[in-house]
Each structure stands twice: as C-alpha cells, then as structure tokens.
Design a protein around this motif. Structure first.
Motif, PDB file in Angstrom:
ATOM      1  N   ILE A 116      34.173  33.740  27.948  1.00  0.00           N
ATOM      2  CA  ILE A 116      33.832  32.655  27.028  1.00  0.00           C
ATOM      3  C   ILE A 116      34.073  33.013  25.571  1.00  0.00           C
ATOM      4  O   ILE A 116      34.053  32.137  24.716  1.00  0.00           O
ATOM      5  N   SER A 117      34.325  34.296  25.273  1.00  0.00           N
ATOM      6  CA  SER A 117      34.510  34.657  23.871  1.00  0.00           C
ATOM      7  C   SER A 117      35.969  34.876  23.489  1.00  0.00           C
ATOM      8  O   SER A 117      36.288  34.874  22.302  1.00  0.00           O
ATOM      9  N   PHE A 118      36.862  35.068  24.451  1.00  0.00           N
ATOM     10  CA  PHE A 118      38.276  35.231  24.122  1.00  0.00           C
ATOM     11  C   PHE A 118      38.883  33.894  23.728  1.00  0.00           C
ATOM     12  O   PHE A 118      38.399  32.837  24.113  1.00  0.00           O
ATOM     13  N   THR A 119      39.964  33.957  22.950  1.00  0.00           N
ATOM     14  CA  THR A 119      40.638  32.732  22.532  1.00  0.00           C
ATOM     15  C   THR A 119      41.975  32.531  23.237  1.00  0.00           C
ATOM     16  O   THR A 119      42.477  31.423  23.269  1.00  0.00           O
ATOM     17  N   ARG A 120      42.550  33.548  23.796  1.00  0.00           N
ATOM     18  CA  ARG A 120      43.827  33.418  24.502  1.00  0.00           C
ATOM     19  C   ARG A 120      43.574  33.198  25.988  1.00  0.00           C
ATOM     20  O   ARG A 120      42.716  33.833  26.587  1.00  0.00           O
ATOM     21  N   VAL A 121      44.352  32.302  26.563  1.00  0.00           N
ATOM     22  CA  VAL A 121      44.139  31.894  27.951  1.00  0.00           C
ATOM     23  C   VAL A 121      44.343  33.059  28.916  1.00  0.00           C
ATOM     24  O   VAL A 121      43.577  33.231  29.859  1.00  0.00           O
ATOM     25  N   VAL A 122      45.341  33.868  28.682  1.00  0.00           N
ATOM     26  CA  VAL A 122      45.625  34.976  29.586  1.00  0.00           C
ATOM     27  C   VAL A 122      44.458  35.961  29.603  1.00  0.00           C
ATOM     28  O   VAL A 122      44.044  36.428  30.672  1.00  0.00           O
ATOM     29  N   HIS A 123      43.900  36.258  28.447  1.00  0.00           N
ATOM     30  CA  HIS A 123      42.755  37.165  28.391  1.00  0.00           C
ATOM     31  C   HIS A 123      41.543  36.567  29.096  1.00  0.00           C
ATOM     32  O   HIS A 123      40.791  37.283  29.766  1.00  0.00           O
ATOM     33  N   MET A 124      41.361  35.267  28.942  1.00  0.00           N
ATOM     34  CA  MET A 124      40.242  34.598  29.607  1.00  0.00           C
ATOM     35  C   MET A 124      40.380  34.680  31.125  1.00  0.00           C
ATOM     36  O   MET A 124      39.410  34.965  31.838  1.00  0.00           O
ATOM     37  N   VAL A 125      41.573  34.464  31.619  1.00  0.00           N
ATOM     38  CA  VAL A 125      41.789  34.476  33.058  1.00  0.00           C
ATOM     39  C   VAL A 125      41.630  35.878  33.624  1.00  0.00           C
ATOM     40  O   VAL A 125      41.058  36.075  34.700  1.00  0.00           O
ATOM     41  N   ILE A 126      42.091  36.881  32.906  1.00  0.00           N
ATOM     42  CA  ILE A 126      41.935  38.260  33.374  1.00  0.00           C
ATOM     43  C   ILE A 126      40.461  38.654  33.409  1.00  0.00           C
ATOM     44  O   ILE A 126      39.997  39.279  34.369  1.00  0.00           O
ATOM     45  N   SER A 127      39.702  38.270  32.407  1.00  0.00           N
ATOM     46  CA  SER A 127      38.271  38.587  32.437  1.00  0.00           C
ATOM     47  C   SER A 127      37.560  37.807  33.537  1.00  0.00           C
ATOM     48  O   SER A 127      36.610  38.311  34.140  1.00  0.00           O
ATOM     49  N   LEU A 128      38.016  36.598  33.833  1.00  0.00           N
ATOM     50  CA  LEU A 128      37.456  35.851  34.955  1.00  0.00           C
ATOM     51  C   LEU A 128      37.756  36.560  36.269  1.00  0.00           C
ATOM     52  O   LEU A 128      36.910  36.622  37.166  1.00  0.00           O
ATOM     53  N   GLY A 129      38.955  37.125  36.382  1.00  0.00           N
ATOM     54  CA  GLY A 129      39.304  37.904  37.574  1.00  0.00           C
ATOM     55  C   GLY A 129      38.421  39.130  37.733  1.00  0.00           C
ATOM     56  O   GLY A 129      37.987  39.455  38.850  1.00  0.00           O
ATOM     57  N   VAL A 130      38.133  39.818  36.639  1.00  0.00           N
ATOM     58  CA  VAL A 130      37.224  40.969  36.686  1.00  0.00           C
ATOM     59  C   VAL A 130      35.839  40.534  37.155  1.00  0.00           C
ATOM     60  O   VAL A 130      35.199  41.210  37.965  1.00  0.00           O
ATOM     61  N   THR A 131      35.394  39.386  36.679  1.00  0.00           N
ATOM     62  CA  THR A 131      34.089  38.874  37.085  1.00  0.00           C
ATOM     63  C   THR A 131      34.059  38.600  38.580  1.00  0.00           C
ATOM     64  O   THR A 131      33.117  39.003  39.284  1.00  0.00           O
ATOM     65  N   PHE A 132      35.082  37.934  39.101  1.00  0.00           N
ATOM     66  CA  PHE A 132      35.097  37.607  40.522  1.00  0.00           C
ATOM     67  C   PHE A 132      35.211  38.850  41.396  1.00  0.00           C
ATOM     68  O   PHE A 132      34.579  38.929  42.452  1.00  0.00           O
ATOM     69  N   LEU A 133      36.003  39.824  40.987  1.00  0.00           N
ATOM     70  CA  LEU A 133      36.106  41.055  41.760  1.00  0.00           C
ATOM     71  C   LEU A 133      34.797  41.836  41.738  1.00  0.00           C
ATOM     72  O   LEU A 133      34.407  42.447  42.743  1.00  0.00           O
ATOM     73  N   SER A 134      34.100  41.810  40.610  1.00  0.00           N
ATOM     74  CA  SER A 134      32.801  42.481  40.535  1.00  0.00           C
ATOM     75  C   SER A 134      31.777  41.798  41.431  1.00  0.00           C
ATOM     76  O   SER A 134      30.957  42.462  42.070  1.00  0.00           O
ATOM     77  N   ILE A 135      31.830  40.487  41.490  1.00  0.00           N
ATOM     78  CA  ILE A 135      30.927  39.759  42.377  1.00  0.00           C
ATOM     79  C   ILE A 135      31.227  40.114  43.833  1.00  0.00           C
ATOM     80  O   ILE A 135      30.311  40.273  44.647  1.00  0.00           O
ATOM     81  N   ALA A 136      32.506  40.266  44.167  1.00  0.00           N
ATOM     82  CA  ALA A 136      32.873  40.695  45.521  1.00  0.00           C
ATOM     83  C   ALA A 136      32.298  42.085  45.812  1.00  0.00           C
ATOM     84  O   ALA A 136      31.815  42.344  46.920  1.00  0.00           O
ATOM     85  N   GLY A 137      32.329  42.969  44.822  1.00  0.00           N
ATOM     86  CA  GLY A 137      31.713  44.283  44.997  1.00  0.00           C
ATOM     87  C   GLY A 137      30.220  44.196  45.227  1.00  0.00           C
ATOM     88  O   GLY A 137      29.651  44.943  46.030  1.00  0.00           O
ATOM     89  N   LEU A 138      29.560  43.270  44.533  1.00  0.00           N
ATOM     90  CA  LEU A 138      28.127  43.074  44.756  1.00  0.00           C
ATOM     91  C   LEU A 138      27.860  42.555  46.164  1.00  0.00           C
ATOM     92  O   LEU A 138      26.867  42.939  46.800  1.00  0.00           O
ATOM     93  N   PHE A 139      28.738  41.699  46.679  1.00  0.00           N
ATOM     94  CA  PHE A 139      28.591  41.239  48.060  1.00  0.00           C
ATOM     95  C   PHE A 139      28.731  42.394  49.043  1.00  0.00           C
ATOM     96  O   PHE A 139      28.036  42.446  50.054  1.00  0.00           O
ATOM     97  N   ILE A 140      29.624  43.323  48.744  1.00  0.00           N
ATOM     98  CA  ILE A 140      29.777  44.486  49.615  1.00  0.00           C
ATOM     99  C   ILE A 140      28.509  45.331  49.597  1.00  0.00           C
ATOM    100  O   ILE A 140      28.071  45.832  50.632  1.00  0.00           O
ATOM    101  N   LEU A 141      27.897  45.468  48.439  1.00  0.00           N
ATOM    102  CA  LEU A 141      26.629  46.203  48.373  1.00  0.00           C
ATOM    103  C   LEU A 141      25.528  45.519  49.173  1.00  0.00           C
ATOM    104  O   LEU A 141      24.627  46.176  49.687  1.00  0.00           O
ATOM    105  N   LEU A 142      25.604  44.207  49.302  1.00  0.00           N
ATOM    106  CA  LEU A 142      24.628  43.454  50.095  1.00  0.00           C
ATOM    107  C   LEU A 142      24.986  43.417  51.576  1.00  0.00           C
ATOM    108  O   LEU A 142      24.332  42.722  52.347  1.00  0.00           O
TER     109      LEU A 142
END
Length: 169
Positions: free
Chosen positions: A23-49
């Motif tokens: 939400i703080s980046f201004t370039r679309v590519v950076h926003m999408v990459i950080s969104l990808g990091v968020t989703f992959l981290s959530i997948a890691g949390l699911f693995i921990l569960l």
C-alpha cells in the motif's frame, strides 16, 4: 525459542511487511511483487498450521493471479509516476501513528487473552487433503456448486463484454 516460533515470527513479519509495502509503493510492479511476498508468506503460515493442501492451493491460485495482475497493471497504468510532495509527509506520519497505536492495542489484547488449548485431532491417520475433500463434498456440496456456477457466469459475462467492446472498434 523453538524453530516453529522463529519461522512464525519471520513469516509474520514478511506478511505484514509485504502488505504495508504494497500500500505504500507507487509503482505497480513493486506493489505486485510485495503482494506476492505477502501471499507466499501466508502460504508458509498455512504450512506451520499443518494445512499443506491450503498452502499449495494458495501458491497455485495466487501465483497465477499475481502474474495476471502484473500484466494488467503494467498494461493499464501510466508509468510516469509523479511524486506530489505536498501533504504526503504529514499523511505518512499520521498513518504511521494510527498503525502503531492499533498494533499496540492488538498486542496488549493478545497478551491479556487466555487462549484455550489445542483441539484434539479426530482422525490422525487421514491426510489433510482427504479431510478437506470429505468436508467439501459431504457438508458443503451446495455452496461448492453455487460458487462454480457463479464463476462460470462471470467468465461468460466477461467474454460477452469483451466481444461487445471488440465489435465497436
């Protein structure tokens, strides 16, 4: 400090950091990459569960969604991001203070709450994917089919709308 706690802490920081950067980046590519990091981290949390099926589904579905989002985001936006320097700094400070207060309140509430112990596992010999399949196709068949019909209607509607736009040109 156990390994699962350290993994949870790191994945939580990556999830929250990716969301904040998104939400703080201004370039679309950076926003999408950080969104990808968020989703992959959530997948890691699911693995921990111990929800491996949900984690794999998260990666498969959202990796495709992120690549499409990146394509459309790059194609449909202007790439000359102009920074406006006016009240942006004040907004960031106020936003940071609001987030910090919210974090402090949440942290305090989590520390004060007494949590119940873990629920006993009913069928330890059945895999996670099999349990999800049994639940979806026994208890939740009607909602599952309704979602599939809804997605089909949305797909047909998108095709019809795209065809009408193509005919006008």
């Amino acid at each position: 400090m156990s390994g699962s706690f350290a993994a949870f802490f790191i994945l939580s920081l990556l999830t929250i950091g990716g969301a904040v950067f998104m939400i703080s980046f201004t370039r679309v590519v950076h926003m999408v990459i950080s969104l990808g990091v968020t989703f992959l981290s959530i997948a890691g949390l699911f693995i921990l569960l111990e929800a491996e099926f949900v984690a794999v589904s998260q990666v498969l579905v959202y990796s495709g969604a992120i690549s499409i989002l990146m394509l459309f985001g790059i194609m449909l936006t202007k790439h000359d991001a102009i920074e406006d320097g006016g009240s942006r700094g004040v907004n960031r400070i106020v936003g940071f203070l609001i987030v910090a207060v919210f974090f402090a309140i949440c942290f305090w509430a989590i520390q004060r709450t007494t949590w119940p112990g873990p629920a006993p596992i009913s069928q330890p010999d059945v895999s996670n994917a099999k349990q999800i399949g049994m639940e979806v196709f026994t208890k939740y068949v009607i909602p599952f089919e309704l979602v599939s019909v809804l997605l089909l209607v949305a797909l047909v509607g998108a095709i019809i709308m795209a065809k009408k736009e193509g005919d006008n040109e």
